[in-house]
Design a protein around this motif. Structure first.
Motif, PDB file in Angstrom:
ATOM      1  N   THR A 179      29.237  42.413  91.047  1.00  0.00           N
ATOM      2  CA  THR A 179      29.617  41.434  90.087  1.00  0.00           C
ATOM      3  C   THR A 179      28.294  41.303  89.097  1.00  0.00           C
ATOM      4  N   VAL A 180      27.156  41.378  89.697  1.00  0.00           N
ATOM      5  CA  VAL A 180      25.719  41.412  88.877  1.00  0.00           C
ATOM      6  C   VAL A 180      26.239  42.278  87.773  1.00  0.00           C
ATOM      7  N   ALA A 181      26.470  43.569  88.380  1.00  0.00           N
ATOM      8  CA  ALA A 181      26.626  44.856  87.336  1.00  0.00           C
ATOM      9  C   ALA A 181      27.403  44.816  86.155  1.00  0.00           C
ATOM     10  N   ARG A 199      29.369  36.114  79.952  1.00  0.00           N
ATOM     11  CA  ARG A 199      29.579  35.788  81.577  1.00  0.00           C
ATOM     12  C   ARG A 199      30.905  35.607  82.041  1.00  0.00           C
ATOM     13  N   ALA A 200      31.558  35.003  81.018  1.00  0.00           N
ATOM     14  CA  ALA A 200      33.038  34.444  81.254  1.00  0.00           C
ATOM     15  C   ALA A 200      33.984  35.787  81.537  1.00  0.00           C
ATOM     16  N   ARG A 201      33.686  36.815  80.618  1.00  0.00           N
ATOM     17  CA  ARG A 201      34.483  38.068  80.834  1.00  0.00           C
ATOM     18  C   ARG A 201      34.111  38.735  81.901  1.00  0.00           C
ATOM     19  N   ALA A 202      32.817  38.792  82.090  1.00  0.00           N
ATOM     20  CA  ALA A 202      32.529  39.572  83.493  1.00  0.00           C
ATOM     21  C   ALA A 202      32.980  38.927  84.648  1.00  0.00           C
ATOM     22  N   GLU A 261      25.621  42.049  83.903  1.00  0.00           N
ATOM     23  CA  GLU A 261      24.283  42.564  83.285  1.00  0.00           C
ATOM     24  C   GLU A 261      24.718  43.655  82.236  1.00  0.00           C
ATOM     25  N   THR A 262      26.178  44.190  82.272  1.00  0.00           N
ATOM     26  CA  THR A 262      26.441  45.601  81.509  1.00  0.00           C
ATOM     27  C   THR A 262      27.376  45.046  80.556  1.00  0.00           C
ATOM     28  N   GLU A 263      27.907  43.811  80.633  1.00  0.00           N
ATOM     29  CA  GLU A 263      28.763  43.526  79.776  1.00  0.00           C
ATOM     30  C   GLU A 263      28.198  43.436  78.153  1.00  0.00           C
ATOM     31  N   PRO A 264      28.764  44.175  77.348  1.00  0.00           N
ATOM     32  CA  PRO A 264      27.977  44.595  76.064  1.00  0.00           C
ATOM     33  C   PRO A 264      27.748  43.414  75.086  1.00  0.00           C
TER      34      PRO A 264
END
Length: 372
Positions: free
Chosen positions: A100-102, A112-115, A105-108
């Protein structure tokens, strides 16, 4: 890939009962040992992820999941099932917070909502695919207790290839274990988000552990595909609801999800009394939609609240508490089923859990918006 594999054994428990000769109570204990292994792992994995990085933790988790699949494939007694489920619990306990952290933190674009949406859809959707896939293979393919896990090993090979492409990440700090800590200013809001998630996943646990056998009792026939669909449909509807809400840009209160869970539990109880398969499937659809809303909202709230320096720790605490809702109720249902019968146990669970959903929904309506 991890959550697909985690729920693959669900429709096969009936076949294991015949092969290895154990009671429905053992089914619930085999299911619950997963949560029993996951919870202490999540307690330790969050702080470790914040220090050594999500890639190392995720790679280890995939290796453990593959080992569990191999144990299932080789199983010739109930002890093998306990060992495999324990390893699955350790794997998911380590990976849930880390992956979940990955995603966060990698969402371009740093959304945060999309991740959070991706994390919740992967967990619920993968969990729903697993029972349907293994039910189909168990019913119609050769080597029903082997082929499923050979397929899982192939999926985990893909997962490993993806995981090793994650960025290397190490954060400063002593590499020591500690219990997850929630900042004092977040505890009230964190507790409410956990209560919402626990109720949703308690109902998931019932559907995955007991509803396949419940469907068999209603229909008076053994069909692994039907059993897998009855268990998996709940999570497939949950994932579909999450995707639909995100696609439409709709913001839905978790209170709505809790009320849908309540309606699903009522239909589940009535389905047992009327022996209606269609009502059972409707319960899965309604309850699944409710669980999709509640888990997506709860996970998004925790991601929103968690400070970056301890995000994995806070998320691991969230998953740890959530999976208490998976393990403890299903053990109680198993003991009640052993003392009475399966239909009585499922109805009792529904009667107890439905009012709890209503009470938490009232609390959410009164305070959720105020704590944003």
């Amino acid at each position: 890939m991890l959550t697909v594999g985690t729920n693959m054994p669900t429709p096969l428990y009936a076949r294991y009962q015949i092969e290895f000769g154990f009671s429905p109570l053992v089914v619930t204990l085999v299911f619950a040992v997963y949560a029993g292994a996951l919870i202490p792992t999540a307690m330790l994995a969050g702080a470790l992820t914040d220090r050594i990085g999500y890639r190392r933790v995720a790679v280890t988790a995939v290796v453990l999941a593959a080992t569990a699949a191999a144990l299932f494939c080789l199983a010739d007694g109930v002890a093998w099932l306990f060992a495999a489920r324990a390893l699955q619990g350790i794997s998911v306990g380590a990976a849930s917070g880390a992956l979940t952290v990955a995603l966060v933190e990698t969402e371009p674009s740093g959304e945060r909502a999309r991740a959070s949406l991706l994390a919740s859809v992967m967990i619920t959707g993968g969990g729903g695919i697993g029972p349907v896939l293994s039910g189909f293979l168990g019913q119609y393919a050769p080597l029903p207790l082997r082929l499923t896990y050979l397929l899982e090993l192939a999926l985990l090979a893909v997962a490993m290839a993806a995981t090793t492409r994650l960025p290397r990440q190490t954060r400063p700090g002593a590499r020591r274990f500690q219990l997850p800590r929630i900042p004092a200013t977040l505890r009230g809001r964190f507790a409410l988000a956990c209560a919402v998630s626990v109720l949703g996943w308690a109902v998931v646990a019932l559907f995955l552990a007991m509803v396949p056998s419940y469907a068999t009792a209603i229909m008076h026939r053994h069909d692994l595909l039907l059993s897998g669909t009855a268990g998996g449909l709940f999570l497939l509807f949950a994932a579909g609801m999450q995707y639909a809400l995100a696609r439409g840009g709709t913001v839905t209160s978790p209170a709505t999800g809790l009320l849908l869970l309540t309606a699903g539990l009522v239909m589940l109880a009535v389905a047992g009394g009327t022996r209606s398969l269609w009502l059972l499937l409707a319960a899965a659809a309604c309850g699944g939609a409710g669980q999709g809303i509640t888990f997506m909202a709860a996970l998004a709230r925790v991601n929103e609240l968690a400070p970056r320096s301890s995000r994995a720790e806070v998320l691991s605490a969230f998953y740890m508490i959530t999976y208490l809702g998976v393990g403890l109720p299903v053990i109680g249902v198993g003991f009640l089923a052993a003392a009475t019968d399966l239909l009585t146990a499922v109805v009792t669970f529904s009667v107890v859990t439905a009012p709890a959903c209503v009470l938490v929904a009232a609390r959410v309506r009164a305070t959720w918006a105020d704590t944003a």
